[in-house]
Write an enzyme that holds these catalytic residues in place. Structure first.
Site, PDB file in Angstrom:
ATOM      1  NE  ARG A 165      48.984  83.583  12.765  1.00 36.33           N
ATOM      2  CZ  ARG A 165      49.638  82.528  13.257  1.00 36.33           C
ATOM      3  NH1 ARG A 165      50.723  82.093  12.666  1.00 36.33           N
ATOM      4  NH2 ARG A 165      49.224  81.947  14.356  1.00 36.33           N
ATOM      5  NE  ARG A 200      45.823  80.080  14.930  1.00 37.07           N
ATOM      6  CZ  ARG A 200      46.987  79.437  14.994  1.00 37.07           C
ATOM      7  NH1 ARG A 200      47.630  79.140  13.889  1.00 37.07           N
ATOM      8  NH2 ARG A 200      47.504  79.093  16.155  1.00 37.07           N
ATOM      9  NE  ARG A 211      49.400  80.451  20.017  1.00 38.25           N
ATOM     10  CZ  ARG A 211      49.230  81.097  18.865  1.00 38.25           C
ATOM     11  NH1 ARG A 211      48.570  82.239  18.827  1.00 38.25           N
ATOM     12  NH2 ARG A 211      49.726  80.616  17.751  1.00 38.25           N
TER      13      ARG A 211
HETATM   14  P1  AMP Z   1      49.748  76.210  16.506  1.00 40.26           P
HETATM   15  O1  AMP Z   1      48.766  76.300  15.392  1.00 40.26           O
HETATM   16  O2  AMP Z   1      50.946  75.356  16.167  1.00 40.26           O
HETATM   17  O3  AMP Z   1      50.152  77.571  17.048  1.00 40.26           O
HETATM   18  O4  AMP Z   1      49.012  75.428  17.717  1.00 40.26           O
HETATM   19  C1  AMP Z   1      47.819  75.930  18.291  1.00 40.26           C
HETATM   20  C2  AMP Z   1      47.563  75.239  19.610  1.00 40.26           C
HETATM   21  O5  AMP Z   1      47.424  73.813  19.402  1.00 40.26           O
HETATM   22  C3  AMP Z   1      48.673  75.356  20.637  1.00 40.26           C
HETATM   23  O6  AMP Z   1      48.571  76.576  21.366  1.00 40.26           O
HETATM   24  C4  AMP Z   1      48.401  74.139  21.528  1.00 40.26           C
HETATM   25  O7  AMP Z   1      47.298  74.347  22.373  1.00 40.26           O
HETATM   26  C5  AMP Z   1      47.980  73.086  20.499  1.00 40.26           C
HETATM   27  N1  AMP Z   1      49.135  72.316  19.986  1.00 40.26           N
HETATM   28  C6  AMP Z   1      49.628  72.334  18.710  1.00 40.26           C
HETATM   29  N2  AMP Z   1      50.647  71.471  18.576  1.00 40.26           N
HETATM   30  C7  AMP Z   1      50.817  70.884  19.793  1.00 40.26           C
HETATM   31  C8  AMP Z   1      51.720  69.903  20.305  1.00 40.26           C
HETATM   32  N3  AMP Z   1      52.681  69.357  19.553  1.00 40.26           N
HETATM   33  N4  AMP Z   1      51.592  69.545  21.605  1.00 40.26           N
HETATM   34  C9  AMP Z   1      50.622  70.067  22.389  1.00 40.26           C
HETATM   35  N5  AMP Z   1      49.753  71.006  21.978  1.00 40.26           N
HETATM   36  C10 AMP Z   1      49.838  71.416  20.690  1.00 40.26           C
END
Ligand code: AMP
Length: 256
Positions: A165, A200, A211
């Site tokens: 990605r 990213r 993750r």
């Molecule tokens: P994402 O872009 O949704 O993959 O999120 C990237 C990172 O942000 C995740 O790996 C978490 O560290 C943090 N994160 C995003 N959304 C949440 C959430 N609802 N609760 C806790 N951490 C979050």
């Protein structure tokens, strides 16, 4: 001295912004929600399942703006705010930001004018505690989660998608590409806005596995939570489906 003045000015501006949002949102709830009900949707699924792209595509069709907690955290980190400093380590190692911080920022976003009539949540809630707190918050406002769609994508496909990605670095655009399946016309340049695309920091193998692990342990149990509330629709996109087919199926599922 100048730095102190600038700091005080920024704090005052932030305070005025918060007061405007709180008062504005209160009035919108009391006066306008009876004419136009707010709509809150959730896209649930592992990292790389396409939630972000779908949330952006679905926004005009369902007339609710997408809200990605991941994007909000990355923005805070880039602006080096107090909140940003607290989330940096979690973004780097793929662990979840503590619920109390996440909920505070989600509430702050939801009362801002962009989300006065609802939101398409992408990446929130991610724990049962967040889901319960979200339900309570909406109930206090007289609203509720309308529909949740689970994008159930196999792990192998996810690792492949995430490691290839590339994301537009212009935060206002955020379009994603894939080095194998969906390249930009000019390598490293976003077709939509012309900004540079980049990998990213958390789309690298070690963080991807962390993750995915976090998703299985913390977030997958949310399916039962929303199934019990009869708002969940599960959906397993297969490799031979086009993006348009996935879009139509998810849109139909969200519309119930
Ligand atoms: P994402 O872009 O949704 O993959 O999120 C990237 C990172 O942000 C995740 O790996 C978490 O560290 C943090 N994160 C995003 N959304 C949440 C959430 N609802 N609760 C806790 N951490 C979050």
């Amino acid at each position: 001295m100048n730095t102190m003045l600038l700091g005080a000015w920024k704090t005052a501006l932030r305070f005025c912004g918060t007061v405007f949002n709180e008062v504005g949102f209160y009035l919108v709830r009391k006066l306008l929600w009876r004419f136009r009900r707010p709509r809150y949707f959730i896209l649930l699924g592992p990292p790389g399942s396409g939630k972000g792209t779908l949330a952006r595509q679905l926004a005009p069709a369902l007339q609710v703006p997408p809200m990605s907690t991941g994007d909000v955290f990355r923005r805070e980190k880039a602006a080096n705010t107090n909140f940003g400093k607290q989330v940096t380590a979690h973004l780097a190692d793929g662990t979840l930001v503590p619920d109390s911080l996440t909920l505070a920022i989600v509430r702050r976003e939801l009362i801002s004018p962009r989300f006065w009539f609802g939101a398409m949540e992408d990446g929130f809630p991610r724990t049962i505690e967040q889901a319960i707190a979200f339900d309570l918050l909406l109930a206090r406002w007289g609203a509720s989660v309308e529909r949740v769609v689970l994008l159930d994508v196999d792990d192998d496909a996810l690792v492949d998608r995430l490691s290839n990605r590339r994301t537009c670095t212009n935060k206002a655009c955020g379009r994603t590409y894939n080095l194998k399946y969906e390249r930009s016309v000019e390598a490293g340049i976003c077709d939509a806005c012309g900004a540079a695309t980049a990998q990213r920091d958390d789309d690298v193998p070690e963080v991807i596995s962390a993750r995915l692990r976090t998703y299985r342990v913390e977030t997958k149990p949310l399916c039962n939570y929303y199934q019990d509330r009869k708002v969940l629709a599960s959906f397993k996109p297969t490799g031979d489906m086009t993006a348009q087919e996935v879009f139509v199926l998810v849109k139909t599922a969200l519309q119930g």
